[in-house]
Design a protein around this motif. Structure first.
Motif, PDB file in Angstrom:
ATOM      1  N   PRO A  61      18.237   0.831   8.119  1.00 49.29           N
ATOM      2  CA  PRO A  61      18.856   0.482   6.827  1.00 49.29           C
ATOM      3  C   PRO A  61      18.793  -1.025   6.556  1.00 49.29           C
ATOM      4  CG  PRO A  61      20.210   2.065   8.009  1.00 49.29           C
ATOM      5  CD  PRO A  61      19.116   1.635   8.961  1.00 49.29           C
ATOM      6  N   GLY A  62      18.317  -1.349   5.362  1.00 45.70           N
ATOM      7  CA  GLY A  62      18.271  -2.740   4.927  1.00 45.70           C
ATOM      8  C   GLY A  62      17.148  -3.574   5.496  1.00 45.70           C
ATOM      9  N   LYS A  63      16.236  -2.996   6.268  1.00 41.00           N
ATOM     10  CA  LYS A  63      15.177  -3.778   6.911  1.00 41.00           C
ATOM     11  C   LYS A  63      13.845  -3.756   6.161  1.00 41.00           C
ATOM     12  CE  LYS A  63      17.470  -5.338  10.390  1.00 41.00           C
ATOM     13  NZ  LYS A  63      17.595  -6.746  10.685  1.00 41.00           N
ATOM     14  N   ALA A  64      13.633  -2.757   5.336  1.00 34.74           N
ATOM     15  CA  ALA A  64      12.356  -2.645   4.622  1.00 34.74           C
ATOM     16  C   ALA A  64      12.419  -3.388   3.300  1.00 34.74           C
ATOM     17  CB  ALA A  64      12.038  -1.177   4.364  1.00 34.74           C
ATOM     18  N   PRO A  65      11.251  -3.804   2.803  1.00 36.41           N
ATOM     19  CA  PRO A  65      11.235  -4.425   1.476  1.00 36.41           C
ATOM     20  C   PRO A  65      11.785  -3.452   0.430  1.00 36.41           C
ATOM     21  CG  PRO A  65       9.014  -4.316   2.439  1.00 36.41           C
ATOM     22  CD  PRO A  65       9.946  -3.652   3.391  1.00 36.41           C
ATOM     23  N   ALA A  66      12.452  -3.977  -0.557  1.00 35.21           N
ATOM     24  CA  ALA A  66      12.962  -3.208  -1.699  1.00 35.21           C
ATOM     25  C   ALA A  66      13.901  -2.084  -1.265  1.00 35.21           C
ATOM     26  CB  ALA A  66      11.801  -2.644  -2.521  1.00 35.21           C
ATOM     27  N   ASN A  67      14.528  -2.240  -0.090  1.00 35.98           N
ATOM     28  CA  ASN A  67      15.452  -1.230   0.432  1.00 35.98           C
ATOM     29  C   ASN A  67      14.852   0.170   0.528  1.00 35.98           C
ATOM     30  OD1 ASN A  67      17.645  -2.934   1.000  1.00 35.98           O
ATOM     31  ND2 ASN A  67      18.105  -3.027  -1.189  1.00 35.98           N
ATOM     32  N   ILE A  68      13.560   0.225   0.813  1.00 36.53           N
ATOM     33  CA  ILE A  68      12.887   1.501   1.040  1.00 36.53           C
ATOM     34  C   ILE A  68      13.449   2.082   2.338  1.00 36.53           C
ATOM     35  CG2 ILE A  68      10.668   2.533   1.684  1.00 36.53           C
ATOM     36  CD1 ILE A  68       9.366   0.425  -0.182  1.00 36.53           C
ATOM     37  N   THR A  69      13.765   3.354   2.335  1.00 35.34           N
ATOM     38  CA  THR A  69      14.314   3.971   3.541  1.00 35.34           C
ATOM     39  C   THR A  69      13.235   4.655   4.375  1.00 35.34           C
ATOM     40  OG1 THR A  69      14.883   5.985   2.318  1.00 35.34           O
ATOM     41  CG2 THR A  69      16.599   4.292   2.524  1.00 35.34           C
ATOM     42  N   TYR A  70      12.233   5.222   3.701  1.00 31.27           N
ATOM     43  CA  TYR A  70      11.160   5.910   4.424  1.00 31.27           C
ATOM     44  C   TYR A  70       9.941   6.029   3.521  1.00 31.27           C
ATOM     45  CZ  TYR A  70      10.949  10.198   1.741  1.00 31.27           C
ATOM     46  OH  TYR A  70      10.727  11.088   0.723  1.00 31.27           O
ATOM     47  N   PHE A  71       8.835   6.390   4.136  1.00 32.05           N
ATOM     48  CA  PHE A  71       7.665   6.831   3.391  1.00 32.05           C
ATOM     49  C   PHE A  71       6.851   7.745   4.291  1.00 32.05           C
ATOM     50  CE2 PHE A  71       6.200   2.878   5.355  1.00 32.05           C
ATOM     51  CZ  PHE A  71       4.948   3.212   5.872  1.00 32.05           C
ATOM     52  N   LYS A  72       6.061   8.612   3.665  1.00 35.85           N
ATOM     53  CA  LYS A  72       5.092   9.420   4.393  1.00 35.85           C
ATOM     54  C   LYS A  72       3.724   8.892   4.020  1.00 35.85           C
ATOM     55  CE  LYS A  72       7.587  13.772   4.904  1.00 35.85           C
ATOM     56  NZ  LYS A  72       7.581  15.215   4.552  1.00 35.85           N
ATOM     57  N   GLU A  73       2.872   8.758   5.047  1.00 36.83           N
ATOM     58  CA  GLU A  73       1.509   8.306   4.806  1.00 36.83           C
ATOM     59  C   GLU A  73       0.533   9.318   5.371  1.00 36.83           C
ATOM     60  OE1 GLU A  73       0.715   4.551   6.684  1.00 36.83           O
ATOM     61  OE2 GLU A  73       1.232   5.276   8.665  1.00 36.83           O
ATOM     62  N   LYS A  74      -0.571   9.488   4.652  1.00 34.99           N
ATOM     63  CA  LYS A  74      -1.609  10.434   5.043  1.00 34.99           C
ATOM     64  C   LYS A  74      -2.869   9.666   5.404  1.00 34.99           C
ATOM     65  CE  LYS A  74      -3.854  14.647   3.484  1.00 34.99           C
ATOM     66  NZ  LYS A  74      -3.853  15.670   2.424  1.00 34.99           N
ATOM     67  N   PHE A  75      -3.435   9.979   6.563  1.00 32.94           N
ATOM     68  CA  PHE A  75      -4.695   9.367   6.977  1.00 32.94           C
ATOM     69  C   PHE A  75      -5.792   9.938   6.085  1.00 32.94           C
ATOM     70  CE2 PHE A  75      -3.895   8.088  11.670  1.00 32.94           C
ATOM     71  CZ  PHE A  75      -2.573   7.792  11.418  1.00 32.94           C
ATOM     72  N   THR A  76      -6.378   9.103   5.263  1.00 36.21           N
ATOM     73  CA  THR A  76      -7.432   9.562   4.361  1.00 36.21           C
ATOM     74  C   THR A  76      -8.821   9.260   4.909  1.00 36.21           C
ATOM     75  OG1 THR A  76      -7.208   7.520   3.086  1.00 36.21           O
ATOM     76  CG2 THR A  76      -6.015   9.451   2.276  1.00 36.21           C
ATOM     77  N   VAL A  77      -8.942   8.214   5.723  1.00 34.08           N
ATOM     78  CA  VAL A  77     -10.220   7.859   6.341  1.00 34.08           C
ATOM     79  C   VAL A  77      -9.964   7.397   7.773  1.00 34.08           C
ATOM     80  CG1 VAL A  77     -12.233   6.319   6.271  1.00 34.08           C
ATOM     81  CG2 VAL A  77     -11.183   7.075   4.128  1.00 34.08           C
ATOM     82  N   VAL A  78     -10.733   7.950   8.703  1.00 31.28           N
ATOM     83  CA  VAL A  78     -10.770   7.448  10.071  1.00 31.28           C
ATOM     84  C   VAL A  78     -12.252   7.338  10.403  1.00 31.28           C
ATOM     85  CG1 VAL A  78     -10.141   7.797  12.482  1.00 31.28           C
ATOM     86  CG2 VAL A  78      -8.586   8.565  10.677  1.00 31.28           C
ATOM     87  N   ASP A  79     -12.788   6.118  10.331  1.00 30.32           N
ATOM     88  CA  ASP A  79     -14.218   5.880  10.518  1.00 30.32           C
ATOM     89  C   ASP A  79     -14.438   5.183  11.858  1.00 30.32           C
ATOM     90  OD1 ASP A  79     -16.863   4.830  10.455  1.00 30.32           O
ATOM     91  OD2 ASP A  79     -16.829   4.801   8.260  1.00 30.32           O
TER      92      ASP A  79
END
Length: 157
Positions: A61-79
């Motif tokens: 809490p309070g550590k990410a920019p813009a008070n973002i709490t989470y995000f999910k990211e998808k690997f779109t390229v692994v080259d």
């Protein structure tokens, strides 16, 4: 509104060794464990580190920019040939702040037989009505993670 930010660090290890660590989910999970002041946890939602893999990154809490709490990211390229991994935020994070997309590209570039450069690039596009939110983007959490990666590689040559 389109934007980009980047950072790189030179590491005295072979690019092949650095890529082994950076190509999959390992460095993300390991980084979260060692950067506990920033990250609550990183969970592998699906996949094994290849394209289609989804991670959920939860901030303290309070550590990410813009008070973002989470995000999910998808690997779109692994080259493996270019030693490049690209992820797109697919839920939460900057998408909740009116971004059309938020992309992170990690590259391992060979400088010499025993030296490489780790480079991270953020690319994003913000909806016109939310353009002011582009100022909220900070590469600093990614710089911290990249610096940790470099230190880890040096300690585990």
């Amino acid at each position: 509104m389109y934007g980009t930010q980047s950072h790189h660090v030179e590491v005295n290890v072979p690019a092949s060794k650095a890529w082994q660590l950076c190509r999959g989910t390992g460095i993300s999970v390991l980084g979260a464990q060692h950067l506990g002041d920033l990250f609550e946890k990183v969970d592998v939602v699906e996949g094994n580190g290849g394209p289609g893999t989804v991670l959920k990154v939860t901030f303290k809490p309070g550590k990410a920019p813009a008070n973002i709490t989470y995000f999910k990211e998808k690997f779109t390229v692994v080259d493996n040939e270019k030693r490049m991994r690209q992820t797109d935020v697919c839920e939460g994070g900057y998408l909740d702040l009116g971004f059309n997309y938020f992309r992170v590209r990690l590259e391992v570039k060979e400088k010499s037989a025993d030296c490489c450069v780790l480079a991270i690039t953020l690319e994003y596009d913000v909806k016109e009505e939310c353009a002011a939110n582009a100022e909220l983007v900070s590469i600093q959490p990614f710089v911290k993670a990249l610096d940790f990666t470099a230190e880890y590689l040096l300690k585990h040559k």
